[in-house]
Write an enzyme that holds these catalytic residues in place. Structure first.
Site, PDB file in Angstrom:
ATOM      1  CB  CYS A 132      -0.924  -0.024   1.215  1.00  0.00           C
ATOM      2  SG  CYS A 132      -1.871   1.494   1.381  1.00  0.00           S
ATOM      3  CB  CYS A 135      -0.595   2.519   4.069  1.00  0.00           C
ATOM      4  SG  CYS A 135      -2.052   1.842   3.289  1.00  0.00           S
ATOM      5  CG  ASP A 136       3.122   1.214   4.407  1.00  0.00           C
ATOM      6  OD1 ASP A 136       2.669   1.686   5.458  1.00  0.00           O
ATOM      7  OD2 ASP A 136       2.874   0.063   4.019  1.00  0.00           O
TER       8      ASP A 136
END
Ligand code: NAP
Length: 307
Positions: A132, A135-136
């Protein structure tokens, strides 16, 4: 006894809820482990009609949820553990040991990102390995990373990650991308992106130090291997439908997608409907998922009305 339970909260689930709530079916939605579904792990959505300048995936899901709530949808932020058909044709939906009854059920559980399948990938998940970018990506400022895959997701992730990373290499197992031309062009024109063709990731290095330090790349042409120093690995290699709940209950195709009666959202079980990525191995777009969610609500409404 509810009229309708909807399982899943992506574009399919929320659209089904909006239509069902407006039809006075008072739907109950179980949001699942990842409320909002896959769009909450994406960035800019430029192709959902109605948003001339695009909208962030998580924002799109938030407004869909609010729209469903406005018409009286009841929402429970929990994962459904089991689904069963009762002798009288109604359904039992079990959530944390509690059983909810409904006359009809709409399945909208979507699909989940696939993993490469390496032991080192598992060991280093969250320590430089991710599925992701949204997200990261932030954690990879100024770092060098690879994105695995050749579809639209890989293009989107690679492009997004260049906001943070100093260099992004796309590792693809063939000599041509599967992605749409527009997405390919964007990537190929991005000076921070390099493509490594005909190559797969044979291993992720760094398990001994607890963070990704490199990858072992393997040519799919001649099998030769080489080490590459890298700080992060993002896999964007497709999805698996979340159909465990209905395994053995419904007919699934060889990849695990729920089969519906063509042109409808009806499964082979009366009163049980399926929509979104769970039953769509082909289009898998937010808008097609939303459209099929609408179909499921209309089919459920007719079923409940005995039409
Ligand atoms: P996809 O189209 O199935 O592509 C998966 C890619 O990963 C393929 O290039 C495949 O290689 C590769 N792959 C699969 N298993 C692999 C493995 N074990 N090791 C290495 N590589 C592997 O999946 P997707 O990119 O997630 O896209 C899914 C759907 O969502 C598509 O319909 C896409 O158009 C849509 N989508 C749209 C957008 C957008 O429009 N904004 C964004 C994301 C996704 P091969 O090509 O060799 O099979």
């Amino acid at each position: 006894m509810k009229d309708l339970i909807i399982i899943g909260s992506g574009p399919a689930g929320w659209t089904a809820a909006i239509y069902a709530a407006r039809a006075d079916l008072h739907p109950l939605v179980f949001e699942g482990d990842q409320p909002g579904g896959q769009l909450t792990t994406t960035t800019e959505v430029e192709n959902f009609p109605g948003f001339e300048h695009g909208i962030q995936g998580p924002d799109l899901m938030t407004v869909m949820k609010k729209q469903a709530t406005r018409f009286g949808t009841e929402i429970v932020s929990q994962r459904v553990d089991a689904l069963a058909r009762n002798d009288d044709g109604t359904f039992s939906v079990t959530v944390k040991g509690e059983v909810h009854q409904a006359r009809a059920v709409i399945l909208a559980t979507g699909a989940t990102a696939k993993r490469i399948g390496l032991a080192s990938e598992q060991a280093l998940y969250g320590k430089g390995v991710s599925a992701c970018a949204t997200c990261d990506g932030f954690f990879f400022k100024g770092k060098e990373i690879i994105v695995v895959g050749g579809g639209d997701s890989a293009m989107e992730e690679a492009d997004f990650l260049t906001r943070f990373a100093s260099k992004v290499s796309i590792v693809h197992r063939r000599d041509a991308f599967r992605a749409s031309k527009a997405m390919q062009d964007r990537v190929l024109q991005n000076p921070k992106i390099e493509v490594i063709w005909n190559t797969e990731v044979a291993d992720i290095l760094g398990v001994d130090v607890g963070r990704v330090t490199g990858v072992m790349l393997k040519s799919t042409v001649d099998g030769t291997t080489r080490e590459m120093k890298i700080d992060g690995v993002f896999a964007a290699i497709g999805h698996t439908p979340n159909s465990d709940l209905v395994k053995g209950m419904l007919e699934l195709d060889e990849k695990g997608y729920v089969q519906t009666i063509p042109g409808t959202s009806k499964t082979m079980i009366p009163g049980l409907f399926a929509c979104g990525d769970l039953q769509d191995a082909h289009y898998r777009q937010a808008i097609t998922a939303a459209g099929s969610g609408c179909m499921a609500a209309l089919d459920a409404e007719k079923y409940l009305g005995g039409i």
